[in-house]
Design a protein around this motif. Structure first.
Motif, PDB file in Angstrom:
ATOM      1  N   UNK A 136       2.645   6.885   3.088  1.00 42.85           N
ATOM      2  CA  UNK A 136       1.401   7.032   2.315  1.00 42.85           C
ATOM      3  C   UNK A 136       1.482   6.108   1.108  1.00 42.85           C
ATOM      4  N   UNK A 137       0.325   5.637   0.676  1.00 41.49           N
ATOM      5  CA  UNK A 137       0.294   4.729  -0.476  1.00 41.49           C
ATOM      6  C   UNK A 137      -1.037   4.857  -1.193  1.00 41.49           C
ATOM      7  N   UNK A 138      -1.066   4.333  -2.408  1.00 43.56           N
ATOM      8  CA  UNK A 138      -2.312   4.284  -3.170  1.00 43.56           C
ATOM      9  C   UNK A 138      -2.607   5.585  -3.897  1.00 43.56           C
ATOM     10  N   UNK A 139      -3.723   5.565  -4.605  1.00 43.89           N
ATOM     11  CA  UNK A 139      -4.124   6.727  -5.403  1.00 43.89           C
ATOM     12  C   UNK A 139      -5.150   7.552  -4.656  1.00 43.89           C
ATOM     13  N   UNK A 140      -5.078   8.860  -4.803  1.00 38.06           N
ATOM     14  CA  UNK A 140      -6.199   9.656  -4.287  1.00 38.06           C
ATOM     15  C   UNK A 140      -7.258   9.739  -5.384  1.00 38.06           C
ATOM     16  N   UNK A 141      -8.477   9.947  -4.964  1.00 39.30           N
ATOM     17  CA  UNK A 141      -9.605  10.111  -5.895  1.00 39.30           C
ATOM     18  C   UNK A 141     -10.235  11.463  -5.651  1.00 39.30           C
ATOM     19  N   UNK A 142     -10.403  12.190  -6.724  1.00 37.00           N
ATOM     20  CA  UNK A 142     -10.966  13.536  -6.624  1.00 37.00           C
ATOM     21  C   UNK A 142     -12.325  13.504  -7.312  1.00 37.00           C
ATOM     22  N   UNK A 143     -13.360  13.463  -6.515  1.00 39.53           N
ATOM     23  CA  UNK A 143     -14.703  13.212  -7.037  1.00 39.53           C
ATOM     24  C   UNK A 143     -15.388  14.420  -7.677  1.00 39.53           C
ATOM     25  N   UNK A 144     -16.065  14.139  -8.813  1.00 40.74           N
ATOM     26  CA  UNK A 144     -17.010  15.104  -9.407  1.00 40.74           C
ATOM     27  C   UNK A 144     -18.364  14.965  -8.702  1.00 40.74           C
ATOM     28  N   UNK A 196       0.122   3.799   8.153  1.00 34.71           N
ATOM     29  CA  UNK A 196      -0.045   3.824   6.701  1.00 34.71           C
ATOM     30  C   UNK A 196      -1.298   4.636   6.365  1.00 34.71           C
ATOM     31  N   UNK A 197      -1.097   5.717   5.633  1.00 33.34           N
ATOM     32  CA  UNK A 197      -2.236   6.503   5.149  1.00 33.34           C
ATOM     33  C   UNK A 197      -2.493   6.042   3.718  1.00 33.34           C
ATOM     34  N   UNK A 198      -3.647   5.421   3.539  1.00 36.05           N
ATOM     35  CA  UNK A 198      -3.887   4.652   2.313  1.00 36.05           C
ATOM     36  C   UNK A 198      -5.015   5.246   1.479  1.00 36.05           C
ATOM     37  N   UNK A 199      -4.705   5.631   0.258  1.00 35.89           N
ATOM     38  CA  UNK A 199      -5.725   6.044  -0.708  1.00 35.89           C
ATOM     39  C   UNK A 199      -6.363   4.799  -1.301  1.00 35.89           C
ATOM     40  N   UNK A 200      -6.924   4.932  -2.509  1.00 39.27           N
ATOM     41  CA  UNK A 200      -7.583   3.787  -3.148  1.00 39.27           C
ATOM     42  C   UNK A 200      -6.573   2.686  -3.405  1.00 39.27           C
ATOM     43  N   UNK A 201      -6.919   1.477  -2.984  1.00 40.44           N
ATOM     44  CA  UNK A 201      -6.034   0.323  -3.148  1.00 40.44           C
ATOM     45  C   UNK A 201      -6.817  -0.940  -2.821  1.00 40.44           C
ATOM     46  N   UNK A 202      -6.567  -2.023  -3.557  1.00 43.50           N
ATOM     47  CA  UNK A 202      -7.271  -3.261  -3.249  1.00 43.50           C
ATOM     48  C   UNK A 202      -6.581  -4.054  -2.123  1.00 43.50           C
ATOM     49  N   UNK A 203      -5.488  -3.534  -1.592  1.00 45.85           N
ATOM     50  CA  UNK A 203      -4.677  -4.328  -0.645  1.00 45.85           C
ATOM     51  C   UNK A 203      -5.260  -4.306   0.767  1.00 45.85           C
ATOM     52  N   UNK A 236       0.070  -2.616  11.797  1.00 47.51           N
ATOM     53  CA  UNK A 236       0.256  -1.293  11.179  1.00 47.51           C
ATOM     54  C   UNK A 236      -1.035  -0.494  11.342  1.00 47.51           C
ATOM     55  N   UNK A 237      -0.914   0.695  11.916  1.00 44.67           N
ATOM     56  CA  UNK A 237      -2.100   1.562  12.018  1.00 44.67           C
ATOM     57  C   UNK A 237      -2.432   2.062  10.610  1.00 44.67           C
ATOM     58  N   UNK A 238      -3.662   1.803  10.159  1.00 46.29           N
ATOM     59  CA  UNK A 238      -4.023   2.201   8.796  1.00 46.29           C
ATOM     60  C   UNK A 238      -5.130   3.242   8.823  1.00 46.29           C
ATOM     61  N   UNK A 239      -4.894   4.328   8.100  1.00 44.72           N
ATOM     62  CA  UNK A 239      -5.914   5.376   7.983  1.00 44.72           C
ATOM     63  C   UNK A 239      -6.304   5.438   6.507  1.00 44.72           C
ATOM     64  N   UNK A 240      -7.571   5.137   6.232  1.00 43.93           N
ATOM     65  CA  UNK A 240      -8.024   5.150   4.836  1.00 43.93           C
ATOM     66  C   UNK A 240      -8.547   6.528   4.457  1.00 43.93           C
ATOM     67  N   UNK A 241      -8.103   6.987   3.293  1.00 42.77           N
ATOM     68  CA  UNK A 241      -8.525   8.308   2.831  1.00 42.77           C
ATOM     69  C   UNK A 241      -8.970   8.222   1.376  1.00 42.77           C
ATOM     70  N   UNK A 242      -9.663   9.270   0.933  1.00 43.61           N
ATOM     71  CA  UNK A 242     -10.119   9.297  -0.464  1.00 43.61           C
ATOM     72  C   UNK A 242      -9.354  10.368  -1.258  1.00 43.61           C
ATOM     73  N   UNK A 243      -9.491  11.610  -0.852  1.00 43.11           N
ATOM     74  CA  UNK A 243      -8.945  12.710  -1.668  1.00 43.11           C
ATOM     75  C   UNK A 243      -7.572  13.175  -1.157  1.00 43.11           C
ATOM     76  N   UNK A 244      -6.937  14.012  -1.964  1.00 48.37           N
ATOM     77  CA  UNK A 244      -5.651  14.603  -1.562  1.00 48.37           C
ATOM     78  C   UNK A 244      -5.821  15.424  -0.281  1.00 48.37           C
ATOM     79  N   UNK A 245      -6.948  16.142  -0.184  1.00 50.22           N
ATOM     80  CA  UNK A 245      -7.202  16.952   1.015  1.00 50.22           C
ATOM     81  C   UNK A 245      -7.303  16.050   2.251  1.00 50.22           C
ATOM     82  N   UNK A 246      -8.020  14.896   2.118  1.00 51.62           N
ATOM     83  CA  UNK A 246      -8.127  13.949   3.245  1.00 51.62           C
ATOM     84  C   UNK A 246      -6.738  13.442   3.624  1.00 51.62           C
ATOM     85  N   UNK A 247      -5.934  13.134   2.586  1.00 47.03           N
ATOM     86  CA  UNK A 247      -4.600  12.578   2.849  1.00 47.03           C
ATOM     87  C   UNK A 247      -3.728  13.608   3.563  1.00 47.03           C
TER      88      UNK A 247
END
Ligand code: CTP
Length: 214
Positions: free
Chosen positions: A9-17, A48-55, A61-72
């Protein structure tokens, strides 16, 4: 022979208001991205389970993009049972707003004291679902780095934890360089020299390979 399967896992999770506002942290995902690349170059089947990242995505590499901690958490839980290794380098937000608005909240209507709740601890959850997998955590600390890392290693039942001091200048978040200490479950500590994240990622993969052979 069956390929070793490595989940990272990599990147930051985002927890939206709401759709345009969130709680997060400064991680760019560089360290985990390089680990995924090194894992793939080492011949391992890599997800690779990827939170927010510009990369960008990495070829092969199989990449799964996620936003929140729950998604991750959900993405990791779907892959974890079939993995040999989990390397949890994502910077997961520790809290999230209790309520999330579907539409953008107008400025005057923003709740100035929103209620927060803890996000799920992904590593802790997976450590309880662990069979034979090797679990590697990360500990980003500003003080008492090794002591806190050891505490997390024990609490989350890890094989090893990569500790780094994010208060030091020119290393850590968003930087190309890093200084890490790898603390193992047997109490030993491996401290590679200050190096690029790219080289340290290879060092971490070699280190994990040795753990697999034990
Ligand atoms: N982690 C996780 N889920 C969370 C928070 C952290 O899986 N909700 C993982 C991180 O990816 C890292 C390890 O747990 O591998 C340690 O994360 P860290 O943020 O250093 O520590 P916390 O457990 O959040 O504790 P604290 O914030 O008190 O230091």
């Amino acid at each position: 022979m069956k390929k070793i399967r490595c989940l990272i896992t990599a990147g930051a999770t985002r927890e939206h208001f709401d759709p345009v506002r969130f709680i997060s942290n400064p991680s760019t995902g560089k360290m985990g991205w390089h680990i995924a690349k090194a894992s793939q170059e080492n011949g391992w089947q890599t997800t690779l389970v990827m939170g927010a990242s510009p990369l960008p995505e990495i070829d092969g590499v199989e990449t799964i993009k996620v936003v929140s901690a729950q998604d991750m958490l959900e993405a990791c839980q779907s892959k974890f049972p079939d993995c040999d290794i989990l390397i949890m380098s994502a910077a997961v937000s520790d809290v999230r707003p209790k309520k999330k608005a579907t539409n953008k909240v107008k400025k005057d209507a923003i709740d100035l004291h929103p209620e927060l709740e803890r996000t799920p601890d992904i590593l802790l959850t997976l450590s309880k679902e662990k069979k034979n997998q090797i679990l590697i955590g990360f500990a980003a600390e500003t003080n008492d780095v090794i002591a806190y890392a050891k505490d997390k290693l024990e609490r989350k039942n890890l094989n090893a934890i990569v500790a780094n001091d994010v208060s030091a200048q020119n290393i850590g978040f968003a930087s190309d360089m890093n200084k890490i200490d790898i603390v193992c479950a047997d109490g030993s500590i491996f401290s590679p020299e200050l190096d690029t994240k790219e080289n340290l990622a290879r060092t971490i993969i070699k280190f994990v390979e040795k753990l697999l052979q034990k």
